[in-house]
Design a protein around this motif. Structure first.
Motif, short mmCIF file in Angstrom:
data_model
loop_
_atom_site.label_atom_id
_atom_site.label_comp_id
_atom_site.label_asym_id
_atom_site.label_seq_id
_atom_site.Cartn_x
_atom_site.Cartn_y
_atom_site.Cartn_z
N SER A 66 58.15 27.31 37.77
CA SER A 66 58.90 27.20 36.51
C SER A 66 58.01 26.63 35.41
CB SER A 66 60.13 26.31 36.71
OG SER A 66 59.73 25.03 37.21
N TRP A 67 56.88 27.30 35.18
CA TRP A 67 55.90 26.78 34.24
C TRP A 67 56.01 27.39 32.85
CZ3 TRP A 67 52.58 30.29 31.98
CH2 TRP A 67 52.51 31.54 32.59
N LYS A 68 56.68 28.53 32.72
CA LYS A 68 56.60 29.29 31.47
C LYS A 68 57.17 28.55 30.27
CE LYS A 68 56.43 33.86 33.61
NZ LYS A 68 57.05 35.20 33.72
N LEU A 69 58.38 27.99 30.42
CA LEU A 69 59.00 27.32 29.27
C LEU A 69 58.24 26.05 28.87
CD1 LEU A 69 62.83 27.72 30.01
CD2 LEU A 69 61.37 29.10 28.53
N PRO A 70 57.93 25.13 29.82
CA PRO A 70 57.16 23.94 29.43
C PRO A 70 55.78 24.31 28.88
CG PRO A 70 58.13 23.64 31.61
CD PRO A 70 58.34 25.07 31.24
N ALA A 71 55.14 25.33 29.47
CA ALA A 71 53.81 25.73 29.00
C ALA A 71 53.87 26.21 27.56
CB ALA A 71 53.24 26.81 29.91
N LYS A 100 67.43 27.76 22.74
CA LYS A 100 66.24 27.39 21.96
C LYS A 100 66.54 26.22 21.01
CE LYS A 100 65.24 31.70 20.71
NZ LYS A 100 64.53 32.84 20.09
N LEU A 101 67.71 26.26 20.40
CA LEU A 101 68.10 25.14 19.53
C LEU A 101 68.27 23.85 20.33
CD1 LEU A 101 70.71 26.81 17.14
CD2 LEU A 101 68.50 25.83 16.50
N PHE A 102 68.83 23.98 21.51
CA PHE A 102 69.05 22.82 22.37
C PHE A 102 67.71 22.17 22.74
CE2 PHE A 102 69.79 20.83 26.54
CZ PHE A 102 70.91 20.07 26.26
N LEU A 103 66.75 22.98 23.19
CA LEU A 103 65.44 22.45 23.55
C LEU A 103 64.71 21.90 22.33
CD1 LEU A 103 64.20 25.13 26.14
CD2 LEU A 103 64.93 22.79 26.61
N ALA A 122 59.04 24.40 15.33
CA ALA A 122 57.89 24.62 16.21
C ALA A 122 58.32 25.10 17.59
CB ALA A 122 57.06 23.34 16.32
N ILE A 123 59.35 24.47 18.14
CA ILE A 123 59.82 24.85 19.47
C ILE A 123 60.47 26.24 19.45
CG2 ILE A 123 61.45 24.26 21.33
CD1 ILE A 123 58.88 22.52 21.13
N TRP A 124 61.23 26.54 18.40
CA TRP A 124 61.85 27.86 18.28
C TRP A 124 60.76 28.95 18.30
CZ3 TRP A 124 67.08 29.37 17.50
CH2 TRP A 124 67.25 30.73 17.20
N LEU A 125 59.71 28.74 17.51
CA LEU A 125 58.62 29.73 17.46
C LEU A 125 57.91 29.84 18.80
CD1 LEU A 125 57.08 28.92 13.95
CD2 LEU A 125 58.34 30.98 14.60
N SER A 126 57.70 28.70 19.47
CA SER A 126 56.98 28.71 20.75
C SER A 126 57.78 29.42 21.84
CB SER A 126 56.65 27.28 21.19
OG SER A 126 57.81 26.58 21.62
N LEU A 127 59.10 29.45 21.70
CA LEU A 127 59.96 30.06 22.73
C LEU A 127 60.38 31.49 22.40
CD1 LEU A 127 62.25 26.99 23.55
CD2 LEU A 127 60.35 27.87 24.92
#
Length: 403
Positions: A90-95, A340-343, A325-330
């Motif tokens: 489960s590396w994809k999201l944290p990465a 995506k908003l939650f994270l 930044a997180i929205w773009l990264s995901l």
């Protein structure tokens, strides 16, 4: 009443608060209150008595020592729980959040700070962004532990918060050196080489310490040489051994502690539960003390220098900078807009930002230190309140949205 007795009474009151909170932890867990909210407010209430009870130099030395001890243990502990084997599954999201989102947060945060407060300069903007990038899952504990939150989201928050404080350290160091170099009369000769040496030799010390201690502990476990009560001592000593070794050879001790924890956690072949057990006990005490120090010694000064600009910067870091930044990264990660908003929202600023600020303000001289302190104080204080209070209701919300 003499000053010594006044100081003793203040300390007695603080210890009483630690005891009372510990006795009521389950009650607090069922309420909207969190450890950071309680001890930030308590610290703020004790700010004046504490300053009157102890000389400034004693408080300065105490807060620096507390910050260094806590930061070393937090960096080592967080990194030790990130298992490479689990990350393969489960590396994809944290990465994405760490490799893309973290640099984006720093870059976007630097741009926002320069646009809102151009007189501070790019170096101070970079330092501000770097200090305010690491997240603290403890501020949203209701999210991490909630059964309503899908496992992939809670695991992503845990992994990201465990790694980003260590990964952001080189940016904090770079920003601090560049900002300090901007001071009039400051010699910049050898600064670049010094920074490079610290960033390179810190991981070397961490790798050596983490691997050697893990191997020795494996042997001790296999041959039943070590008792359970001594396992926490090994963790404690290994954390500071990495820090001290790095300082001896010219590396950065905090980077060394982070790398050492990661190597130790992935080299040690037995159960690593003793690290978590130690941090749940002694680590909680240090966390309570850190948030109390923030409320007593940083927040009053930060509020004294706060302005409309610093409030806007704080709000931007908690919303546009982090969420954007997180929205773009995901993008393209297979998550819906709610996830995506939650994270993005649950990137609370807390312990790491406080500790970084305590350490760098003591170690470096900056041209606009008061504004940095105000930005950090406002961001962390707002984060403690809004993330702490929103964690439980938003955990229920994302649970319903994911059904």
């Amino acid at each position: 009443m003499n000053q010594d007795m006044h100081f003793d009474l203040v300390i007695l009151g603080i210890l009483g608060a630690f005891i009372l909170y510990s006795l009521l932890t389950r009650v607090v867990d069922r309420s909207v209150l969190t450890l950071p909210i309680i001890f930030m407010c308590l610290g703020y209430a004790l700010a004046e008595p504490l300053r009157n009870a102890a000389p400034p130099e004693v408080l300065d030395e105490g807060k620096r020592l507390l910050a260094e001890i806590t930061l070393v243990l937090v960096l080592f502990s967080d990194a030790s729980h990130v298992q490479f084997k689990q990350l393969r599954q489960s590396w994809k999201l944290p990465a994405r959040m760490l490799i893309i989102g973290l640099p984006l947060s720093i870059g976007l945060g630097t741009l926002v700070t320069v646009l809102i407060s151009p007189e501070g300069g790019v170096a101070m903007a970079l330092l501000t962004a770097a200090v305010l990038t690491p997240t603290d899952a403890a501020l949203g504990q209701g999210v991490v532990t909630s059964a309503n939150v899908p496992e992939k989201l809670s695991e992503t928050i845990n992994v990201e918060s465990g790694l980003n404080d260590g990964l952001v350290l080189p940016f904090v160091l770079l920003g601090a050196i560049l900002a300090s170099a901007g001071m009039a009369g400051t010699s910049t000769e050898g600064l670049a080489l010094s920074a490079l040496v610290q960033i390179v030799l810190g991981p070397v010390a961490g790798i050596v310490t983490g691997w050697v201690v893990a191997r020795l502990m494996d042997v001790a476990q296999a041959r039943r040489f070590i008792s359970e009560s001594a396992e926490g001592v090994v963790f404690l000593a290994a954390s500071f051994a990495a820090y001290v070794l790095a300082e001896v050879i010219g590396g950065n001790g905090f980077i060394a502690a982070f790398v050492s924890g990661m190597i130790f956690g992935n080299t040690y072949r037995h159960n690593i539960r003793f690290v978590r057990e130690f941090m749940e006990g002694a680590g909680m005490l240090l966390t309570m003390a850190s948030f109390l120090v923030f409320g007593a010694l940083l927040l009053p000064d930060g509020l004294a220098h706060a302005s409309l600009k610093t409030v806007v910067i704080a709000v931007m870091f908690l919303t546009v900078v982090r969420v954007g930044a997180i929205w773009l990264s995901l993008t393209g990660a297979g998550l819906n807009a709610s996830e995506k908003l939650f994270l993005g929202w649950f990137g609370p600023r807390g312990l790491a930002s406080i500790l970084f600020t305590l350490v760098i303000i003591d170690e470096f001289e900056f041209p606009n230190e008061a504004e940095l302190l105000a930005c950090v104080s406002m961001t962390v204080a707002l984060s403690i309140l809004v993330h702490g209070l929103s964690s439980t209701p938003l955990a229920r919300w994302i649970g319903k949205r994911s059904q």
